[in-house]
Scaffold this active site. Structure first.
Site, short mmCIF file in Angstrom:
data_model
loop_
_atom_site.label_atom_id
_atom_site.label_comp_id
_atom_site.label_asym_id
_atom_site.label_seq_id
_atom_site.Cartn_x
_atom_site.Cartn_y
_atom_site.Cartn_z
N GLU A 99 -4.25 1.87 -2.47
CA GLU A 99 -4.09 3.22 -2.70
C GLU A 99 -3.26 3.72 -3.02
O GLU A 99 -2.44 4.77 -2.75
CB GLU A 99 -3.71 3.62 -1.40
CG GLU A 99 -4.73 4.65 -0.82
CD GLU A 99 -4.59 4.70 1.01
OE1 GLU A 99 -3.85 4.15 2.00
OE2 GLU A 99 -5.19 5.45 1.29
N ASP A 158 -1.53 -6.19 5.93
CA ASP A 158 -1.22 -6.69 4.50
C ASP A 158 -0.35 -8.17 4.42
O ASP A 158 0.48 -8.62 4.92
CB ASP A 158 0.26 -5.34 4.04
CG ASP A 158 0.04 -4.31 4.17
OD1 ASP A 158 -0.98 -3.72 3.52
OD2 ASP A 158 -0.03 -3.20 5.49
N ASN A 166 0.66 -1.00 0.11
CA ASN A 166 0.15 0.09 0.01
C ASN A 166 1.04 1.52 -0.61
O ASN A 166 1.95 1.57 1.21
CB ASN A 166 -1.17 -0.08 0.90
CG ASN A 166 -1.73 1.20 1.95
OD1 ASN A 166 -1.36 2.31 0.90
ND2 ASN A 166 -2.96 0.86 1.23
N ASP A 188 2.72 4.93 5.17
CA ASP A 188 3.07 4.14 6.14
C ASP A 188 3.13 2.59 6.24
O ASP A 188 3.60 2.07 7.49
CB ASP A 188 1.58 4.81 7.52
CG ASP A 188 0.40 5.31 5.99
OD1 ASP A 188 0.24 4.78 4.68
OD2 ASP A 188 -1.34 4.93 6.91
N HIS A 189 2.28 1.99 5.12
CA HIS A 189 2.53 0.60 4.69
C HIS A 189 3.82 0.24 4.65
O HIS A 189 4.70 0.90 3.67
CB HIS A 189 1.52 0.09 4.26
CG HIS A 189 0.14 0.42 4.01
ND1 HIS A 189 -0.80 -1.19 4.67
CD2 HIS A 189 -0.57 1.03 4.45
CE1 HIS A 189 -1.78 -0.28 5.29
NE2 HIS A 189 -2.08 0.75 5.08
N ASP A 221 -4.00 -5.27 0.89
CA ASP A 221 -3.91 -4.45 2.94
C ASP A 221 -5.74 -4.86 2.63
O ASP A 221 -6.30 -4.36 2.10
CB ASP A 221 -4.23 -3.05 1.91
CG ASP A 221 -4.53 -1.98 3.44
OD1 ASP A 221 -4.70 -2.95 4.81
OD2 ASP A 221 -4.75 -0.83 2.70
N ASN A 263 -6.61 -4.32 5.69
CA ASN A 263 -7.36 -3.14 6.35
C ASN A 263 -8.10 -4.13 7.63
O ASN A 263 -9.12 -4.46 8.50
CB ASN A 263 -8.53 -2.33 6.43
CG ASN A 263 -7.51 -1.20 5.86
OD1 ASN A 263 -6.88 -0.82 6.37
ND2 ASN A 263 -8.15 -1.00 4.94
#
Length: 259
Positions: free
Chosen positions: A34, A220, A7, A249-250, A147, A149
DNA sequence: ATGCCCTAGCCCCTAGGA
């Protein structure tokens, strides 16, 4: 063979990082989530120059978006998750990459337990399950990655004890992962290790000043069908990438399959 | 020391992320 998920939290903001990472790791397949990139702005040439074919599904408004890059020729591609004709969010990209069916997903965040977004998340996951049940065979080599989530269990949660049961860690969300596993998928990382504290996402607010690999979530995920389970040689999170300048951030997660 | 980030677009504020 190496297959990765990442991501990137905006492909245009991080294109140089992604191409540098491709040159460094040389994965056979990279699934991005994303991308936040409308289709007409997708930087195909940058990836083609590195020897990758590209498939992508972006949104005009610059939200969500997924892309799959492959060093072997891409076969039939689908970017619509069946089940809701009015769903314009681009979170699903299924493509044939050589011998493998590769399904790249960006599962909705869900925002808050009980919110409309949360029910959209659960409905989206149930559509994904229906797609697998109706259109795929668990006896065929298939990789479902992206991802999600959702942190599968307590070993994957490192953001405070009050997180158990909260968004990303709720029974409803985990049950949805359980249905995917019941269809015939294995969490590739758990084929190799039962170690706790392996994370792939790290909150910018918590870790910008000094990256803390011990404070995050593993959301992930890379799932494989039974024919691929014996071939899972390694699953690794590239924390170095997350620790660099202007990171997503991933962190990328990389699966190595033996031939 | 109780942490306030990051991105895109509606662009100097807001929405969404997780």
């Amino acid at each position: 063979m190496k297959i990765a998920t990442w991501n990137v939290n905006s492909l245009r903001a991080r294109l140089e990082r992604v191409t540098a990472w491709l040159e460094r790791q040389r994965p056979d397949v990279l699934c991005l989530q994303e991308t936040k990139c409308p289709d007409e702005q997708f930087p195909s040439a940058a990836f083609e120059a590195l020897g990758y074919e590209v498939a992508f599904a972006g949104e005009p408004g610059g939200l969500n978006g997924v892309a799959t890059l492959s060093r072997c020729p891409l076969g039939p591609v689908r970017s619509e998750l069946p089940g809701r004709a009015d769903d314009a969010q681009r979170r699903f990209l299924a493509a044939r990459c050589g011998e493998l069916e590769v399904i790249n997903v960006y599962v909705p965040n869900g925002q808050a337990l009980g919110s409309d977004a949360f029910f959209y998340k659960l409905d989206w996951l149930s559509r994904l399950q229906a797609y697998l049940v109706g259109e795929r065979e668990p006896t065929c080599p298939l990789v479902l990655l992206g991802d999600f989530n959702i942190a599968p269990d307590g070993r994957d949660v490192g953001v405070g004890e009050d997180s158990e049961g909260a968004l990303h860690c709720s029974p409803h969300e985990r049950r949805a992962l359980g249905y995917l596993e019941a269809w015939g998928l294995r969490d590739a990382l758990r084929v190799r290790t039962d170690q706790a504290g392996i994370y792939s996402w790290f909150d910018y607010r918590e870790t910008t000043r000094r990256f803390d690999p011990g404070r995050g979530l593993r959301i992930d995920l890379i799932y494989v069908t039974a024919p691929l389970v014996p071939r899972v040689a390694d699953v690794a999170v590239d924390l170095e990438e997350r620790a660099g300048e202007r990171p997503s951030d991933h962190a990328p997660v990389l699966l190595t399959l033996t031939p």
